[in-house]
Write an enzyme that holds these catalytic residues in place. Structure first.
Site, PDB file in Angstrom:
ATOM      1  NE  ARG A  92      -3.409   2.580   2.380  1.00  0.00           N
ATOM      2  CZ  ARG A  92      -3.587   3.409   3.400  1.00  0.00           C
ATOM      3  NH1 ARG A  92      -3.241   3.064   4.620  1.00  0.00           N
ATOM      4  NH2 ARG A  92      -4.130   4.599   3.211  1.00  0.00           N
ATOM      5  CG  HIS A 137      -1.520   8.938   3.190  1.00  0.00           C
ATOM      6  ND1 HIS A 137      -1.674   7.586   3.422  1.00  0.00           N
ATOM      7  CD2 HIS A 137      -1.236   9.492   4.393  1.00  0.00           C
ATOM      8  CE1 HIS A 137      -1.470   7.335   4.714  1.00  0.00           C
ATOM      9  NE2 HIS A 137      -1.196   8.479   5.327  1.00  0.00           N
ATOM     10  CD  GLU A 182      -5.356   7.760   9.505  1.00  0.00           C
ATOM     11  OE1 GLU A 182      -4.917   8.842   9.898  1.00  0.00           O
ATOM     12  OE2 GLU A 182      -4.952   6.670   9.918  1.00  0.00           O
ATOM     13  CG  ASN A 324      -5.736   3.534   8.321  1.00  0.00           C
ATOM     14  OD1 ASN A 324      -5.823   2.538   7.605  1.00  0.00           O
ATOM     15  ND2 ASN A 324      -5.121   4.641   7.949  1.00  0.00           N
ATOM     16  CE1 TYR A 326      -0.843   2.877  13.510  1.00  0.00           C
ATOM     17  CE2 TYR A 326      -2.752   4.032  12.651  1.00  0.00           C
ATOM     18  CZ  TYR A 326      -1.482   3.500  12.465  1.00  0.00           C
ATOM     19  OH  TYR A 326      -0.875   3.592  11.241  1.00  0.00           O
ATOM     20  CD  GLU A 393      -2.177   4.139   7.984  1.00  0.00           C
ATOM     21  OE1 GLU A 393      -2.039   4.593   9.139  1.00  0.00           O
ATOM     22  OE2 GLU A 393      -2.231   4.854   6.979  1.00  0.00           O
TER      23      GLU A 393
END
Ligand SMILES: *[C@@H]1O[C@H](CO)[C@@H](O)[C@H](O)[C@H]1NC(C)=O
Ligand SMILES: *[C@@H]1O[C@H](CO)[C@@H](O)[C@H](O)[C@H]1NC(C)=O
Length: 497
Positions: A92, A137, A182, A324, A326, A393
């Site tokens: 990616r 991005h 995002e 994504n 985290y 991600e």
């Protein structure tokens, strides 16, 4: 009692034995500004990160910039060998808009930009690695910022022109497309809290205009592909949304509501218009912002409205759900009188925080909370009718150590939760992407926080690469399709977990 214990034991040991399904795809990710360098090479135009880092270096923790970064502009071909040896199914990466279109508009195409990405894509395919391409991005061409950036609705059409150039030049070989990475982060950071380029501080206004343009741009780019390219190119188009898991701080009804409102207004904001049956923004979001705007004396809601045609265009405009993720926060209602209205934060009206005993990465926001990942995956399954999710991600930051046991712990625990979501919760998850392939320019944190499975020596003019222990552990996961806590690669010391 004895039988119960045996049963519990059987279940827990079984969970550790889960394997990834046969067609499950693995990859690693990067983003153009964070790795490419070549900021002024061969016809590339300036973007908002070039301008921010050059004009306001004081905003970057170590006053660094992405002028050279990992120099993948010059090293794309040799890096493919590191990807190949890792064993990924896909890579990616993102296109730099201003490398392709130096002033942002499609009347002027930079041949060197087309060459660079052609060479990268061809080299990936030659080595059996699928290109998984992000169109945007965060590196908006500066001339488009000068006409207002994403809050200007016209930028949606300019994005679609750019997408058209990408489909036309690369769509014969790129079959997996992500329009935006995002949007909640670059809209919030760029136009509300100032934490990302162009670093404006807003008041609950520009942030929603940005999101509105992005959603319209995404819908239009998807429909363009559907009508003009899909039949001949046969690829798929999606978007990557990010969110924390927001856990209620207690089981009191107001805390449960705070968790739900927070995820709806940070994530449902983009996910509901695209993935829900009804389309449009979540109703709780429309109601809250309308009510706040009214009490603040605005003649209309600060949240813009879609036309019925736009709602239809955006609804269902994604072939997969790029996620994504985290970390996790706990949430409770914002105490009365806190925050300065109007603002996005007071619109949401909740306060979210970490438990002090959670492990934190080098990034102050990155708490290690693997169970939150599973809860989020189940929430998405239930909220949006079990869409096909690709984790685009997930990863951990440290200071760059080669024996990166904390990163390995993060990957192992998060992947175990993902396996439970697949095998126990029936979540439709088809791929996973580790962030990141290389240590790189971490936005406002410069080079002080490292996410790579490969160490990059930024003091070396050659930007030499050294695989970390996590590179080999990830390689083993890809090869065996399972998490193995006991695996220690040759020449590394065993981790103590
Ligand atoms: C590109 O930028 C570097 C500084 O990062 C500078 O030394 C060089 O002259 C510039 N090249 C061009 C072609 O403008
Ligand atoms: C997952 O989603 C894909 C794409 O929508 C679909 O083809 C597949 O049947 C789904 N799998 C499951 C297990 O629901």
């Amino acid at each position: 009692m004895k039988w119960l214990l045996v049963l519990i034991y059987a279940c827990t040991s079984y969970a550790e034995d889960y394997v990834f399904p046969p067609n499950f795809q693995f990859g690693v990710a990067t983003a153009s500004y964070q790795v490419e360098g070549g900021w002024n090479a061969s016809g590339k135009g300036e973007n908002i990160w070039d301008v921010l880092t050059h004009n306001r270096p004081e905003l970057i923790y170590d006053q660094s910039n992405g002028d050279i970064a990992c120099d993948t502009y010059n090293k794309a071909i040799t890096d493919v060998q590191l990807l190949k040896s890792l064993g990924v199914d896909f890579y990616r990466f993102s296109f730099s808009w201003s490398r392709i279109l130096p002033v942002g508009t499609s009347n002027k195409i930079n041949p060197d930009g087309i060459r660079y990405y052609n060479e990268l894509i061809d080299e990936l395919l030659k080595n059996g690695i699928k290109p998984f391409a992000t169109m945007f991005h965060w590196d908006l061409p500066q001339p488009l910022q000068e006409i207002g950036g994403w809050p200007n609705p016209v930028v949606a059409d300019l994005f679609v022109d750019y997408a058209n150039v990408l489909f036309e030049h690369f769509g014969d070989r790129v079959k997996d497309w992500i329009t935006f990475n995002e949007p909640a982060v670059f809209c919030g950071g760029g136009y509300e809290d100032g934490s990302k380029a162009p670093a404006y501080k807003g008041n609950g206004f520009g942030v929603y205009l940005c999101a509105h343009t992005v959603l319209r741009a995404h819908g239009k780019a998807y429909r363009l592909y559907e009508s003009k390219y899909k039949a001949s190119q046969g690829g798929r188009v999606g978007i990557t949304l990010d969110t924390y898991w927001f856990e209620p701080s207690s089981d009191k009804p107001e805390d449960i509501e705070a968790g739900e409102i927070t995820i709806q207004m940070n994530f449902g904001w983009f996910a509901h218009p695209i993935y829900s049956k009804e389309g449009d923004y979540p109703s709780v979001m429309k109601e809250r912002i309308a009510e706040k705007s009214s009490t603040e004396g605005f003649p209309r809601s600060r949240l813009p409205e879609f036309t019925p045609e736009e709602i239809e265009e955006i609804r269902g405009s994604s072939d997969f759900f790029g996620l994504n993720h985290y970390t996790t926060n706990k949430c409770t209602p914002l105490p009365a009188g806190w925050g300065i209205p109007p603002s996005q934060w007071t619109d949401i009206g909740t306060m979210c925080y970490y438990e002090t005993n959670w492990e934190i990465g080098a990034s102050s926001w990155l708490a290690v909370v693997p169970w939150g990942f599973r809860k989020l995956l189940v929430w998405i399954k239930n909220e949006y009718n079990n869409p096909e999710v690709i984790i685009t991600e997930n990863g951990f930051s440290d200071k760059g150590e080669l024996n990166d046991c904390r990163r390995i712990n993060y990957y192992n625990t998060y992947l175990e939760e993902l396996l439970k979501a697949i095998h126990e919760d029936g979540c439709n998850i088809s791929g996973y992407t580790a962030w990141s392939f290389l240590d790189n320019f971490e936005w406002m944190r410069g080079f002080t926080e490292k996410f790579g499975v490969i160490y990059v020596d930024f003091d070396d003019p050659d930007r030499s690469r050294t695989p970390k222990m996590s590179y080999y552990v990830y390689k083993n996961i890809l090869a065996t399709k399972r998490v193995d806590w006991k695996f220690t690669p040759d020449s590394f010391n065993e981790c103590e977990f």
